[in-house]
Design a protein around this motif. Structure first.
Motif, PDB file in Angstrom:
ATOM      1  N   PRO A  15     -14.108 -21.876   8.474  1.00  0.00           N
ATOM      2  CA  PRO A  15     -12.532 -22.461   8.889  1.00  0.00           C
ATOM      3  C   PRO A  15     -12.580 -23.486   9.948  1.00  0.00           C
ATOM      4  O   PRO A  15     -11.535 -24.040  10.158  1.00  0.00           O
ATOM      5  N   HIS A  16     -13.399 -23.387  10.571  1.00  0.00           N
ATOM      6  CA  HIS A  16     -13.526 -24.194  12.048  1.00  0.00           C
ATOM      7  C   HIS A  16     -14.139 -25.675  11.742  1.00  0.00           C
ATOM      8  O   HIS A  16     -13.528 -26.610  12.372  1.00  0.00           O
ATOM      9  N   HIS A  17     -15.306 -25.517  11.119  1.00  0.00           N
ATOM     10  CA  HIS A  17     -15.914 -26.878  11.118  1.00  0.00           C
ATOM     11  C   HIS A  17     -15.933 -27.695   9.642  1.00  0.00           C
ATOM     12  O   HIS A  17     -16.635 -28.496   9.356  1.00  0.00           O
ATOM     13  N   GLY A  18     -15.215 -26.981   8.775  1.00  0.00           N
ATOM     14  CA  GLY A  18     -14.913 -27.454   7.441  1.00  0.00           C
ATOM     15  C   GLY A  18     -15.874 -26.695   6.567  1.00  0.00           C
ATOM     16  O   GLY A  18     -16.958 -26.310   6.688  1.00  0.00           O
ATOM     17  N   ALA A  19     -15.469 -26.908   5.263  1.00  0.00           N
ATOM     18  CA  ALA A  19     -16.234 -26.462   4.035  1.00  0.00           C
ATOM     19  C   ALA A  19     -17.443 -27.518   3.992  1.00  0.00           C
ATOM     20  O   ALA A  19     -17.388 -28.723   3.808  1.00  0.00           O
ATOM     21  N   ALA A  20     -18.742 -26.665   3.927  1.00  0.00           N
ATOM     22  CA  ALA A  20     -20.041 -27.364   3.407  1.00  0.00           C
ATOM     23  C   ALA A  20     -19.864 -28.033   2.121  1.00  0.00           C
ATOM     24  O   ALA A  20     -19.804 -26.908   1.306  1.00  0.00           O
ATOM     25  N   ARG A  21     -20.135 -29.088   1.624  1.00  0.00           N
ATOM     26  CA  ARG A  21     -20.049 -29.259   0.253  1.00  0.00           C
ATOM     27  C   ARG A  21     -21.566 -29.508  -0.508  1.00  0.00           C
ATOM     28  O   ARG A  21     -22.102 -30.209   0.381  1.00  0.00           O
ATOM     29  N   ASN A  22     -21.481 -29.367  -1.685  1.00  0.00           N
ATOM     30  CA  ASN A  22     -22.886 -29.689  -2.211  1.00  0.00           C
ATOM     31  C   ASN A  22     -23.059 -30.708  -2.725  1.00  0.00           C
ATOM     32  O   ASN A  22     -22.413 -31.467  -3.606  1.00  0.00           O
ATOM     33  N   PRO A  23     -24.077 -31.506  -2.426  1.00  0.00           N
ATOM     34  CA  PRO A  23     -24.563 -32.865  -2.900  1.00  0.00           C
ATOM     35  C   PRO A  23     -24.591 -33.061  -4.402  1.00  0.00           C
ATOM     36  O   PRO A  23     -24.464 -34.118  -5.091  1.00  0.00           O
TER      37      PRO A  23
ATOM     38  N   ILE B 137     -15.551 -24.724  -5.173  1.00  0.00           N
ATOM     39  CA  ILE B 137     -14.766 -24.457  -4.060  1.00  0.00           C
ATOM     40  C   ILE B 137     -13.092 -24.261  -4.249  1.00  0.00           C
ATOM     41  O   ILE B 137     -12.759 -25.068  -4.825  1.00  0.00           O
ATOM     42  N   PRO B 138     -12.651 -23.215  -3.858  1.00  0.00           N
ATOM     43  CA  PRO B 138     -11.330 -22.820  -3.779  1.00  0.00           C
ATOM     44  C   PRO B 138     -10.347 -23.705  -3.066  1.00  0.00           C
ATOM     45  O   PRO B 138     -10.145 -23.388  -2.007  1.00  0.00           O
ATOM     46  N   GLU B 139     -10.395 -24.964  -3.250  1.00  0.00           N
ATOM     47  CA  GLU B 139      -9.562 -26.075  -2.248  1.00  0.00           C
ATOM     48  C   GLU B 139      -8.141 -25.700  -1.891  1.00  0.00           C
ATOM     49  O   GLU B 139      -7.802 -25.796  -0.809  1.00  0.00           O
ATOM     50  N   ALA B 140      -7.413 -24.862  -2.743  1.00  0.00           N
ATOM     51  CA  ALA B 140      -5.987 -24.535  -2.410  1.00  0.00           C
ATOM     52  C   ALA B 140      -5.933 -23.554  -1.371  1.00  0.00           C
ATOM     53  O   ALA B 140      -5.309 -23.311  -0.562  1.00  0.00           O
ATOM     54  N   ALA B 141      -7.131 -22.908  -1.118  1.00  0.00           N
ATOM     55  CA  ALA B 141      -7.471 -21.684  -0.154  1.00  0.00           C
ATOM     56  C   ALA B 141      -7.934 -22.322   0.970  1.00  0.00           C
ATOM     57  O   ALA B 141      -8.094 -21.391   2.171  1.00  0.00           O
ATOM     58  N   LEU B 142      -8.386 -23.543   1.273  1.00  0.00           N
ATOM     59  CA  LEU B 142      -8.956 -23.957   2.514  1.00  0.00           C
ATOM     60  C   LEU B 142      -7.625 -24.209   3.528  1.00  0.00           C
ATOM     61  O   LEU B 142      -6.655 -24.517   3.172  1.00  0.00           O
TER      62      LEU B 142
END
Length: 557
Positions: free
Chosen positions: A223-231, A473-478
């Protein structure tokens, strides 16, 4: 015992409902809510299960057979890279060694390219969220020193000039070790043992990688540094908690990284990101300079593009450091038999109902891995089913109790600074009784003894690493994320036993599902037999198709 897995009954919760739920947990009615939550999840059956005569302490793991081919760490690392096949287009450690030797590129040029790539990948709307902190000027100075050594023909090791990344759970002098929080900002005064050993080998540390807050969740969202996303698909999770460490390797930014694993946190992102991850025997790699979060089940270790890369890093960072007392009592690490692809006599322990309790594509690819091992001479031995409820609650009680204690001062003074998923898990950890923790430690001892006995008849256990490929990733929950215990269970189903017992476990890519997402197969071995896991991992790796993820950079071009 017949294989059984209790269904996950907790609902999926996010947004305002999750905030209300967390507030309830931390309020006066929290104990009532928590007791219902854990009771519905099966804790009473575990509380009533006898641990027999097991004392409430973990005994030292028995030493492995002495290495038949003792070598110094630098020699072991060189051996692993010398055994590597031609890298082709893959930017493995062997590819870096060749590129530097042939003079087509030097470390300074490579690091400048990587800085440009990181600036692009880790900024803007399409950022991958890989890094927490970097110091590009320091990296370039280290690259210049490496380039000078290479020009003089005096590399420190096969990793000289090779970029690596550290999970932000290990100290790196001059950097804060945030543990994925927003309040741990004090700079580390000295390097952790793993960082110091990598620097001594000439590796160039690109920076500190993003992670799940305090490593308390296997999803990889912060929640602080952002979601890590899969390449492989930026709409999918990386897995966690070593999220940035796994994604950085998959994206081509480095062939190696350091992760940490208290409940699959190296192996889960390795599987979901299509790379290799090793959780070595408990204490095999010193924890000096790694803040204590879950000391009875925690491991720091290597993640890499290939098995050879991971073997090289394992060789360089393992062994006593004079500070970590657990590491002092262990036999010397080695790579005996590493290059031997003939697996005649190797026995693979598999419980097929457990193995097949995963998505169909995952099971199919992991069966392909078993086929590769048997075609190389290994045999399959069917083994009893694990008691998953006992494993679940024993691991959960230990790891969450220890994390709750480690964070207790911060929770008392600034609970709202934690993310909602961390607050939920820390509340559960505080809810466990002292009798629960003693009960869990006794079961840990019993499970370790039983696994040692089982592995007199088999050499390696084989399962999928995760029961699913990378979830959406649950985008709406970020940025807060969600509570989704069904996903947590699918990610952790196969990994907990190795943390509880301290046995080594390796995740190796086993192919792809129909959506093109990576699948990982897990090999679990006896204490101090990492060399056998790595040897088998090489066989699986050489029989498996390898692709490049859609998001990828080529620093050696």
């Amino acid at each position: 015992m017949t294989y059984q897995r209790s269904p996950v009954k907790a609902p999926r919760v996010s947004g305002m409902a999750l905030k209300a739920f967390v507030n309830a947990l931390e309020s006066g009615v929290g104990s009532v809510v928590l007791e219902k939550l854990v009771r519905d999840s099966g804790i009473e059956r575990w509380r009533e299960l006898s641990a027999g005569d097991a004392p409430p302490l973990q005994f030292p793991l028995p030493p492995g057979a002495p290495g038949a081919e003792p070598q110094a760490p630098m020699e072991q690392a060189a051996r692993a890279i010398a055994a590597a096949p031609p890298p082709g287009e893959r930017a493995t450690v062997a590819a870096y060694v060749r590129a530097y030797r042939e003079g087509g590129v030097d470390p300074v040029t490579v690091m400048r390219r990587l800085h440009e790539s990181i600036d692009h990948l880790d900024s803007g709307r399409d950022r991958l969220g890989l890094f927490v902190s970097r110091k590009p000027d320091e990296v370039l100075r280290a690259a210049e020193a490496s380039a000078e050594r290479l020009r003089a023909g005096r590399p420190l090791s096969v990793l000289d000039g090779v970029p690596v990344v550290l999970k932000d759970e290990v100290d790196l002098a001059g950097f804060p070790t945030t543990l994925g929080t927003k309040f741990r900002d004090q700079l580390a005064a000295v390097d952790s043992t793993v960082a110091a050993r990598l620097k001594a080998a000439g590796a160039i540390i690109l920076g500190k990688a993003n992670m799940n807050e305090i490593g308390i969740n296997p999803i990889g969202l912060n929640p602080h540094h952002g979601a890590a996303r899969n390449p492989w698909n930026r709409g999918r999770i990386t897995g966690g908690s070593s999220s940035g460490s796994g994604a950085a390797v998959a994206a081509g930014l480095c062939p190696l990284s350091i992760g940490a694993d208290g409940g699959g946190s190296i192996r889960i992102p390795a599987a979901l990101c299509g790379i290799v991850g090793l959780k070595a025997t408990w204490g095999r790699i010193p924890e000096t300079g790694v803040p204590p979060l879950c000391w009875n089940v925690a491991h720091v270790g290597p993640m890499g593009l290939t098995v050879d890369d991971v073997a090289a890093m394992y060789a360089l960072v393992s062994g006593p450091d004079g500070h970590d007392i657990v590491a002092e009592t262990q036999p010397a690490h080695h790579l005996s038999g590493y290059e031997n692809a003939d697996l005649t006599g190797v026995r693979l322990g598999i419980c097929w109902p457990y193995f097949e309790d995963a998505d169909a594509d995952v099971v199919a690819r992991c069966r392909d891995a078993v086929r590769a091992l048997t075609e190389a001479g290994a045999t399959v031995v069917e083994i009893p089913a694990p008691d998953l409820n006992t494993v679940l609650w024993t691991h959960s009680c230990i790891i969450l109790s220890e994390m709750a204690e480690a964070m207790l001062t911060h929770v008392k003074t600034r609970a709202s600074d934690f993310g909602l998923d961390s607050r939920t898990n820390l509340a559960i950890g505080r809810h466990f009784r002292a009798t629960d923790l003693v009960h869990a430690l006794r079961h840990r001892h019993r499970l370790t003894r039983e696994l040692l006995s089982l592995m007199k008849d088999v050499d390696v256990l084989v399962t999928p690493t995760t029961a699913t490929t990378a979830p959406v990733i649950p985008e709406a929950a970020l940025p807060d994320g969600e509570s989704n215990l069904q996903v947590v269970d699918a990610l952790m189903r196969f990994v907990r036993v190795a943390n509880l017992t301290g046995f080594p476990a390796l995740s190796v890519p086993a192919g792809y599902d129909r959506a093109g997402l990576p699948v990982g197969v897990q090999l679990t071995g006896r204490p101090f037999e990492e060399h056998l896991l790595l040897r088998l991992g090489r066989v699986v790796e050489r029989a498996t198709e390898h692709r490049r993820p859609p998001i990828h950079v080529s620093a050696l071009r």
